[in-house]
Design an enzyme around this catalytic site. Structure first.
Site, short mmCIF file in Angstrom:
data_model
loop_
_atom_site.label_atom_id
_atom_site.label_comp_id
_atom_site.label_asym_id
_atom_site.label_seq_id
_atom_site.Cartn_x
_atom_site.Cartn_y
_atom_site.Cartn_z
CG ASP A 140 -2.12 0.89 1.06
OD1 ASP A 140 -2.34 1.41 -0.06
OD2 ASP A 140 -2.84 1.09 2.05
CG HIS A 147 -0.17 1.76 -9.38
ND1 HIS A 147 -0.36 1.43 -8.06
CD2 HIS A 147 -1.29 2.42 -9.77
CE1 HIS A 147 -1.55 1.89 -7.67
NE2 HIS A 147 -2.13 2.49 -8.68
CG LEU A 155 9.63 -17.06 -3.25
CD1 LEU A 155 9.54 -16.98 -1.73
CD2 LEU A 155 9.97 -15.68 -3.83
C1 IPE Z 1 -1.12 0.24 -4.09
O1 IPE Z 1 -1.23 1.39 -3.34
C2 IPE Z 1 -2.21 -0.75 -3.86
C3 IPE Z 1 -2.89 -1.23 -5.10
C4 IPE Z 1 -4.19 -1.48 -5.09
C5 IPE Z 1 -2.16 -1.49 -6.34
P1 IPE Z 1 -2.44 2.41 -3.45
O2 IPE Z 1 -2.79 2.64 -4.86
O3 IPE Z 1 -3.56 1.95 -2.58
O4 IPE Z 1 -1.77 3.71 -2.84
P2 IPE Z 1 -2.41 4.81 -1.90
O5 IPE Z 1 -3.04 4.10 -0.73
O6 IPE Z 1 -3.40 5.58 -2.70
O7 IPE Z 1 -1.24 5.65 -1.49
MG MG Z 2 -4.13 2.33 -0.62
#
Ligand code: IPE
Ligand code: MG
Length: 222
Positions: free
Chosen positions: A2, A19, A113
């Site tokens: 996140d 991303h 892994l």
């Molecule tokens: C990545 O972080 C999680 C995914 C769903 C790919 P976020 O996109 O939730 O990032 P924030 O929470 O807005 O910072």
């Molecule tokens: Mg998020």
């Protein structure tokens, strides 16, 4: 994983840049787990609720998954990684489903892994799915036991996780492995996922090592 969006926002960049950068952390963590002989790594990439995000972002993420699976396949095979995808594949484009199946097949005998990527995954979906599978199998004649529920969950090939790491400061499970986390150690860090590097992983693992896992017993009994 996140914090991608916030990472980008801080830099006045579009969320999708976060991303893209987050993918680098994915590579780092996979490599590090291999070095440390960690047998299972499960990454929460996209939840059943993430479809509610703006269409543009959802589309970007879907193509990022597709592209990464294609691009990283040979490296995963070469490094003896067993690849698995958990989550409901029904809404995925056929091309993506085929790619996933192919990579799972190509890596199923690998002994390094086990990397599970959760896409369109939700813990509640998984449990309901497992119950339905059990009912179908037994023609609804046998009461469900914990054992046969576990056998029908998506992660039926893996032990319960020892450690959950959540980046980005939020302190919740957000419908991830709600069954399997019963006795997992939970680790929350403010670090945003794109900043989660080798050092951050080691910090989490050292913290994990300090935890006493009692599973209901007393400290003296261990
Ligand atoms: C990545 O972080 C999680 C995914 C769903 C790919 P976020 O996109 O939730 O990032 P924030 O929470 O807005 O910072
Ligand atoms: Mg998020």
């Amino acid at each position: 994983m996140d914090g991608n969006g916030r990472w980008a926002k801080k830099r006045l960049m579009p969320r999708i840049s976060g991303h893209k950068k987050g993918l680098e952390s994915v590579r780092t963590v996979i490599t590090q787990c291999q070095k440390l002989n960690i047998p299972f790594l499960t990454l929460f990439a996209f939840s059943t609720e993430n479809w509610l995000r703006p269409t543009q972002e959802v589309n970007f993420l879907m193509s990022l998954f597709q592209e990464s699976i294609k691009k990283e396949s040979s490296a995963l095979i070469k490094h003896n990684v067993r690849f698995k995808l958990i989550g409901d594949r029904k809404p995925f484009p056929k091309k993506l489903v085929d790619k996933i199946k192919e990579l799972e097949k190509l890596t199923e005998k690998n002994t390094g892994l086990t990397l599970s990527v959760a896409i369109n995954y939700g813990g509640r979906w998984d449990i309901v799915n497992a119950v339905n599978r059990h009912q179908k199998e037994t023609l609804s004649k046998k009461p469900l036991t914990q054992k046969n529920l576990i056998q029908n969950l998506s992660l039926n090939y893996a032990p319960d996780p020892d450690l959950l790491i959540r980046t980005g400061g939020e302190k919740r499970i957000s419908n991830f492995l709600i069954w399997q986390f019963s006795y997992s150690e939970l680790y929350f860090t403010e670090t945003l996922w794109p900043d989660f590097n080798e050092r951050a992983l080691m910090t989490a693992l050292f913290e994990f090592q300090k935890r006493e896992r009692r599973y209901g017993k007393t400290s003296e009994q261990l």
